[in-house]
Write a protein that holds these residues in place. Sequence first.
Motif, PDB file in Angstrom:
ATOM      1  N   GLN A   1      16.510 -86.546 -42.874  1.00  0.00           N
ATOM      2  CA  GLN A   1      17.444 -86.808 -42.273  1.00  0.00           C
ATOM      3  C   GLN A   1      17.793 -88.346 -41.052  1.00  0.00           C
TER       4      GLN A   1
ATOM      5  N   THR B   1      22.175 -90.191 -45.626  1.00  0.00           N
ATOM      6  CA  THR B   1      22.762 -88.992 -45.226  1.00  0.00           C
ATOM      7  C   THR B   1      23.954 -89.609 -43.853  1.00  0.00           C
ATOM      8  N   MET B   2      22.987 -90.834 -42.955  1.00  0.00           N
ATOM      9  CA  MET B   2      22.933 -90.330 -41.442  1.00  0.00           C
ATOM     10  C   MET B   2      24.082 -92.199 -42.416  1.00  0.00           C
ATOM     11  N   LEU B   3      23.687 -92.586 -42.870  1.00  0.00           N
ATOM     12  CA  LEU B   3      22.949 -94.326 -43.466  1.00  0.00           C
ATOM     13  C   LEU B   3      24.777 -95.507 -44.374  1.00  0.00           C
ATOM     14  N   ASP B   4      24.479 -96.097 -43.680  1.00  0.00           N
ATOM     15  CA  ASP B   4      26.023 -97.043 -44.968  1.00  0.00           C
ATOM     16  C   ASP B   4      25.843 -97.294 -45.892  1.00  0.00           C
TER      17      ASP B   4
END
Lengths: 224, 354
Positions: free
Chosen positions: A83, A162-165
Amino acid sequence: MLEARDITLSFGRHRVLDGVSLSLRPGEVLGLAGPSGCGKSTLARVLALLLRPSSGTVSVDGTVVKGWRHRAPQRTAIGLIFQQPRLAVDPRFTLLDVIAEPLRAARRPLDRAHELAEELGLTPELFGRRPHEVSDGQLQRACVARALVLEPRYLICDEMTTMLDASTQAHLVGRIEAYRERTGAGVLAVSHDAELLHRWSDGNVRDWNPAPAPARNADPAPAS
Amino acid sequence: MKLRVDGLSVRFHLPGADVHAVTDARFELREGRCLALVGESGCGKSVMAHALLGLLPGNATVTGHARLDDLPGGGSLDLVTAPEKVLARQVRGRLIGLVPQSPAAHLTPVRTARSQIAETLRELGRTGESADTLAERAGLSPRDLDRYPHQLSGGMAQRVANALALAGDPPLILADEPTTGLDRPLVDATMAELRRLCDEGRAVLVITHDLRAAERVADEIAVMYASRIVELSPAEPFFSGPRHPYARGLLDALPSRRFVPIPGQPPELTRLPDGCAFLPRCSSATSACERQPPLHAGPAVNGQVVNGQFVEGQFVEGQFVEGQPVVGGQPALDGQAAGNGQTSMSRKVACHHA
Ligand code: SF4
């Protein structure tokens, strides 16, 4: 087939996995959905041969795994993407080093690192940058390239986007799909985002609902 | 109270390069409304948050204005020019409450939630308020306050963080990527909490890369690309019909929609082009796009909110007619009812061809 049977794993007195089984066929995308803290990331690490379970077996294409981490001869058959790319790379490496590292360790030619970096949308000016000089999205692109560089037969994506656009997410999933179609690798996509998993795997999703008995719900085998 | 950001720009000076982190941002946010600032990592949206709180490092230059007007005691304040002493004593915690990125990480592990909330209240000089009342306002039961951070679920940790943000009773709440790393049910719960704060009459600014989270909470959406706000729109028509090609691409990339990425990558903030920064990735580009498109108001969009969805159209002799274009007419205030159930909205887009 990448197969985990009856995996149990405890951290101290806390039992994180309790008799879990899962198998991933070559060429398949399998989604594994569940809330955070349910143990699915731990299972992903066991399947990537990074964590030795307390009991149970993992086998890769029929061979039971005996050694773990760097002692596992099968480890290059399995790629893992985490992640948080920042926790997954050496901060002193350039992006190109990050991608080429597995090639170096395996004493293979390094040209493939360049090609993959470009396939993942990294431009040459980014190759020499270090992690703190790039965005999360750019770093995760490098991590995906690193996971693919030795052409693993199985790929495990643990909350990869999860952290991405949304656009970077669609791009990375698209690259992994292209890789799967070309090589016939099996892909395990682990996420709390059921919508993403359903779209990615065309509905081939296992819901992992830990309460009250995680092992039961996670085990596809009929109760014996 | 009202936040009025006007021509706000932030530059970072690095050896050999200037980073254009925020360029000419303009928007307004009043009490009872929620604005979501969305964009990908590195587009400048978090820098905007830090600029509003006066938390930028020494190598940053800020120009333009970010005014808090109609303050509780009357008067107004420009966050850009206010000295650090004013920001520390009057702004942070008192006028602007910050909901941090991973709430659990901001709590001290060895102290109960109650002692942390009580301390924040003391620091802010709010001796009249008890930790229990504050906790209830944030949706916690007083019993939960005796727990240590590791005994709190993610949702409860979020509420404790909200309680800390609310300790100074600030009229403006700023939430910077409040859902990073949370799973979907928790994202929804966090957004519901923020919505509640907003419905209580606070102004809420949410900064996020998560379009679905933004959709759950926001009245208005500002899309940021390569340091600029490229679309500013009421939320309902935005999600049903984004205007800017970048915004269209972002929504199209969602797994629930077409799931296709925007080709290419954003430009480096150290080397922004003179023209539209989206040009190399845009399928609608023409030679006109080599000039910077200003953020201009499109025609007012009239319509009605039906089941939470904005439907374009207008009232003709008391009957709502869908899809009927508006002829002339002044837009009412953004998203405000203009009488007979009709809503008039103005949308702004920075694109020569939107
Ligand atoms: S101005 Fe509009 S049409 Fe032109 S390149 Fe930019 S986004 Fe595309």
